[in-house]
Design a protein around this motif. Sequence first.
Motif, PDB file in Angstrom:
ATOM      1  N   ASN A  49      23.586 -18.717   3.389  1.00  0.00           N
ATOM      2  CA  ASN A  49      22.443 -19.232   4.399  1.00  0.00           C
ATOM      3  C   ASN A  49      21.077 -19.054   3.975  1.00  0.00           C
ATOM      4  O   ASN A  49      20.390 -19.935   4.134  1.00  0.00           O
ATOM      5  N   LYS A  50      20.892 -17.966   3.207  1.00  0.00           N
ATOM      6  CA  LYS A  50      19.595 -17.658   2.707  1.00  0.00           C
ATOM      7  C   LYS A  50      19.222 -18.846   1.581  1.00  0.00           C
ATOM      8  O   LYS A  50      18.041 -19.499   1.668  1.00  0.00           O
ATOM      9  N   LEU A  51      20.413 -19.228   0.825  1.00  0.00           N
ATOM     10  CA  LEU A  51      20.054 -20.242  -0.094  1.00  0.00           C
ATOM     11  C   LEU A  51      20.109 -21.547   0.605  1.00  0.00           C
ATOM     12  O   LEU A  51      19.062 -22.457   0.110  1.00  0.00           O
ATOM     13  N   ASP A  52      20.624 -21.847   1.559  1.00  0.00           N
ATOM     14  CA  ASP A  52      20.399 -23.050   2.153  1.00  0.00           C
ATOM     15  C   ASP A  52      19.020 -23.263   2.795  1.00  0.00           C
ATOM     16  O   ASP A  52      18.533 -24.314   2.768  1.00  0.00           O
ATOM     17  N   GLU A  53      18.507 -22.262   3.536  1.00  0.00           N
ATOM     18  CA  GLU A  53      17.141 -22.246   3.832  1.00  0.00           C
ATOM     19  C   GLU A  53      16.337 -22.475   2.908  1.00  0.00           C
ATOM     20  O   GLU A  53      15.233 -23.276   2.939  1.00  0.00           O
ATOM     21  N   GLU A  54      16.298 -21.779   1.713  1.00  0.00           N
ATOM     22  CA  GLU A  54      15.468 -21.890   0.546  1.00  0.00           C
ATOM     23  C   GLU A  54      15.509 -23.426   0.112  1.00  0.00           C
ATOM     24  O   GLU A  54      14.461 -23.997  -0.392  1.00  0.00           O
ATOM     25  N   PHE A  55      16.631 -24.261   0.122  1.00  0.00           N
ATOM     26  CA  PHE A  55      16.724 -25.693  -0.378  1.00  0.00           C
ATOM     27  C   PHE A  55      16.628 -26.696   0.570  1.00  0.00           C
ATOM     28  O   PHE A  55      16.831 -27.609   0.362  1.00  0.00           O
ATOM     29  N   GLY A  56      16.312 -25.878   1.781  1.00  0.00           N
ATOM     30  CA  GLY A  56      16.406 -27.210   2.809  1.00  0.00           C
ATOM     31  C   GLY A  56      17.390 -27.698   3.550  1.00  0.00           C
ATOM     32  O   GLY A  56      17.481 -28.704   3.743  1.00  0.00           O
ATOM     33  N   LEU A  57      18.791 -27.022   3.281  1.00  0.00           N
ATOM     34  CA  LEU A  57      19.843 -27.462   3.707  1.00  0.00           C
ATOM     35  C   LEU A  57      20.449 -26.680   4.816  1.00  0.00           C
ATOM     36  O   LEU A  57      21.952 -26.641   4.995  1.00  0.00           O
ATOM     37  N   GLN A  58      19.877 -26.007   5.589  1.00  0.00           N
ATOM     38  CA  GLN A  58      20.401 -25.297   6.640  1.00  0.00           C
ATOM     39  C   GLN A  58      21.003 -26.314   7.565  1.00  0.00           C
ATOM     40  O   GLN A  58      20.460 -27.295   7.917  1.00  0.00           O
ATOM     41  N   GLU A  59      21.796 -25.618   8.353  1.00  0.00           N
ATOM     42  CA  GLU A  59      22.462 -26.565   9.555  1.00  0.00           C
ATOM     43  C   GLU A  59      21.841 -26.694  10.725  1.00  0.00           C
ATOM     44  O   GLU A  59      21.023 -25.938  11.118  1.00  0.00           O
TER      45      GLU A  59
END
Length: 86
Positions: free
Chosen positions: A76-86
């Motif tokens: 989830n943190k990686l998704d936020e870093e790369f702008g891929l959060q749901e």
Amino acid sequence: MSDHTINAEKYWQANLRLIIGSLIVWALASYGCAILFRPLLSGIHIGGTDLGFWFAQQGSILVFIILTFFYAWRMNKLDEEFGLQE
């Protein structure tokens, strides 16, 4: 290469590092502590039995559950870093 491709490669590399790190921790807990290092851990008692037996029976399962939650939290943190959060 486009910025999107570079971003995707960095995301995948971070994901692979996380997977490999998790697998190493899991292998050390399940195979290392339960099988390979059991003679070294036999002198340490926890819950009425030695630590090597505890890891073989329960510890590796608990480590796996903790790793599952850690992986989900870190992804989830990686998704936020790369702008891929749901």
